[in-house]
Every structure is written in C-alpha cells, then in structure tokens.
Enzyme design. Structure first.
Site, short mmCIF file in Angstrom:
data_model
loop_
_atom_site.label_atom_id
_atom_site.label_comp_id
_atom_site.label_asym_id
_atom_site.label_seq_id
_atom_site.Cartn_x
_atom_site.Cartn_y
_atom_site.Cartn_z
N ARG A 114 11.41 3.79 3.76
CA ARG A 114 10.98 2.82 4.77
C ARG A 114 12.19 2.00 5.15
O ARG A 114 12.92 1.51 4.28
CB ARG A 114 9.87 1.91 4.24
CG ARG A 114 9.59 0.75 5.17
CD ARG A 114 8.36 -0.02 4.80
NE ARG A 114 7.16 0.74 5.10
CZ ARG A 114 5.93 0.25 4.99
NH1 ARG A 114 5.74 -1.00 4.58
NH2 ARG A 114 4.88 1.00 5.27
N ARG A 124 0.80 -1.22 0.00
CA ARG A 124 0.00 0.00 0.00
C ARG A 124 0.83 1.27 0.00
O ARG A 124 0.59 2.19 -0.77
CB ARG A 124 -0.89 0.06 1.26
CG ARG A 124 -2.24 -0.55 1.10
CD ARG A 124 -2.69 -1.05 2.45
NE ARG A 124 -1.79 -2.12 2.84
CZ ARG A 124 -1.93 -3.38 2.46
NH1 ARG A 124 -2.97 -3.74 1.75
NH2 ARG A 124 -1.06 -4.31 2.79
C1 NCD Z 1 1.87 -1.05 8.27
C2 NCD Z 1 3.36 -0.81 8.45
O1 NCD Z 1 4.15 -1.04 7.55
O2 NCD Z 1 3.67 -0.35 9.55
N1 NCD Z 1 1.51 -1.20 6.94
C3 NCD Z 1 1.15 -0.07 6.23
O3 NCD Z 1 1.95 0.78 5.96
N2 NCD Z 1 -0.15 0.07 5.92
C4 NCD Z 1 1.29 -2.05 9.16
C5 NCD Z 1 1.86 -3.43 9.21
O4 NCD Z 1 2.78 -3.78 8.47
O5 NCD Z 1 1.34 -4.21 10.01
#
Ligand code: NCD
Length: 298
Positions: free
Chosen positions: A100, A50
């Site tokens: 990330r 996402r």
């Molecule tokens: C989350 C994350 O990466 O922190 N995902 C996201 O970005 N929607 C939640 C998860 O991985 O559980």
C-alpha cells in the site's frame, strides 16, 4: 508470475472464478496447509486496519506466515531508502508482496523491481483490487450483480475503492449512479471510460432521489489525506450523511456498503437496519484474500 495491480486487468471469468473460490473457502472447503512454506511481505506506507490484518489473517489460515515492515516511521524509509530498493530487498525475503502506497502507480512500479508477485493494496487515488473483489462478493451474497442499480456516494475523486469498483462493474449489466460533493466528482476521464466500456452512468445531485433508486449504495469516506490543504477538506467535510430517515424511502432489497473506515458519513443507527452490510463486507476480506493469496502463491 501473476501480479494483482488493477481490477481492469481481470477478465469477467477471472473475477467470477475468484468469487466462486472465495465462496467455497467461506464454506470451509480449503486446505489449511496450502501456503505452509510461504511468506507474505507486508509493505504498508499508509495507515490500514482491515486490509493489513485481513491479509495476515488470510495468510495464517492457509498455514503461511507474514513479515511486516511495520510503520514507515520505524523502517528504513525514514533513512531515505527508495521504494525500488525496499521492494527489491523484501522480494528476496518473501514469496509475495502486498503493498500500500500513497502514490498512484506505486504498485505497478514495484513490479519492475520485485522478483515475486506484487498485490496492490491501494495506490493513492488509483486502484484497490482486493477491496473490489470483496465488494462484488458482498453484492453477490445479496443478489445477482446483473440488473442492479449501483450508487457510488462520496469522494469519487480521490476514492480508489470507488474507482476500482466502477471499473469492475463494467463487466456486468448494471447502471452506475454517482453522487459526490462539489469538487469531489468522479473524474471525467473515468466516467468517459466507463461509458466506453458500455455502462450507463447517471450523475445525481439530489441525495433522496439517488438513495431511493438503488439496489446497492456504496458509501465512501472523504479522503482527507489526499487534499492539497485542510481548508479545501473542511469545505466539503460532513456534506453528506446516510441516515435511517434517508433510507426509509429506499428499495427493500437495497444494501449499503462501505469499505470502511467510516467517519460520519453513515449514521450509526443505520447499523441495525437490514440494509447495512458493511461489517459483513469487512469480514468477507478473509475468504477473498485467501483466494487471492492462493492464486498468486499456490
Ligand atoms: C479504503 C482504502 O484504503 O482505500 N480502506 C480499505 O482498504 N478498506 C477506504 C478508505 O480509506 O476510505
């Protein structure tokens, strides 16, 4: 230059202004060429569906382009390149970086080496500010945030989305309720922080009592990848599950949110209930990230 690292750095007025901007975008009021000559550098050192795709889609909808490092295994990271060097180089190719990383604090560190704005798309168990804006936006679509009982369920120790959201909620007049499997409770220093910021935090142990007294139930996945070993993961795996039976005693207006991906913590039968808002929440990633990208590059 504006970096987006932690929701703690946002004033309430900034948050509300971004949510308003996203609502206007959602209604179709935006310039399709706003970021025409801009490039977003996408650096994801952890899996994502996402966040990565909605940042790229948001960029494309504003006329911009994205360049993606791809998976860690096909990048120079496997040759031993440091995060500092990767960021330094990519900030010469792009007008903003979305990052990330599995290590808490990585996004903040990246700002020291980047010559362009850095957007934190999740740093370990730390923060995930763009997700939090999506969460607030989705709550606001259903009801005013002030006056709500918001429940955080699941992995409140490692879940960065729960940490981010909890801090953001201290800007509003809410009560935060928590329920976590043993060993995955919200860290005491975070709870202390929330209380210091003036929010009531109620810790629960009974899931029915928790579920029946909420306006928002924020469900999270157990963050398996952050566990020191698999035995401690299996000790808590599948220890909670949101079902239609559980929700039959919930407040009528209560909405169920989840940042996704889900594993088994929400029964798929919940998807058809009016409470379920997690797919709408995922869709809201587009207007929110369009608003954010314009904020840092517009
Ligand atoms: C989350 C994350 O990466 O922190 N995902 C996201 O970005 N929607 C939640 C998860 O991985 O559980």
């Amino acid at each position: 230059m504006r970096h987006i690292i932690s929701i703690k750095e946002f004033e309430k007025e900034d948050i509300d202004a971004l949510l308003d901007r996203a609502r206007a975008i959602d209604a179709g009021n935006y310039d399709r060429h706003a970021l025409e000559d801009r490039i977003l550098g996408v650096l994801f050192f952890e899996p994502s569906t996402r966040t990565r795709m909605s940042f790229e889609a948001a960029m494309a909808r504003l006329g911009g382009k994205s360049i993606d490092m791809g998976g860690v295994e096909t990048s120079s990271v496997v040759k031993g390149e440091t995060l500092a060097d990767t960021v330094r180089v990519v900030s010469g190719y792009a007008d903003a970086i979305v990052l990330r990383h599995p290590k808490e604090g990585a996004a903040r560190l990246a700002t020291e080496f980047s010559s362009v704005p850095v957007i934190n798309a999740g740093d370990g168990a730390g923060q995930h500010p763009s997700q939090t804006l999506i969460d607030l936006y989705t709550i606001r679509q259903a009801m005013p945030i002030d006056g709500t009982d918001v429940g955080l369920l699941g992995d409140l120790r490692y879940g960065r989305t729960a940490h981010s959201l909890a801090y953001a909620l201290t800007n509003y007049d809410v009560t935060i309720h928590t329920l976590a499997p043993e060993s995955l409770e919200m860290p005491p220093n975070v709870i202390e922080d929330l209380r210091e910021r003036g929010v009531e935090v109620v810790e629960h142990t009974d899931i029915a009592e928790f579920a029946h007294n909420l306006d928002v139930m924020y469900v999270t996945r157990i963050q398996r990848e952050r566990f020191p070993d698999m035995a401690s993961y299996y000790a808590v795996a599948s220890s909670y599950r949101v079902t239609p039976e559980l929700l039959s005693g919930a407040r009528e207006r209560m909405i169920v949110l989840h940042p996704l991906p889900r594993v088994d913590e929400i029964d798929p039968r919940v998807d058809a209930l009016p409470h379920a808002r997690y797919f709408q929440q995922a869709r809201n990633g587009i207007p929110i990230r369009m608003a954010l990208l314009q904020e840092v590059m517009g």
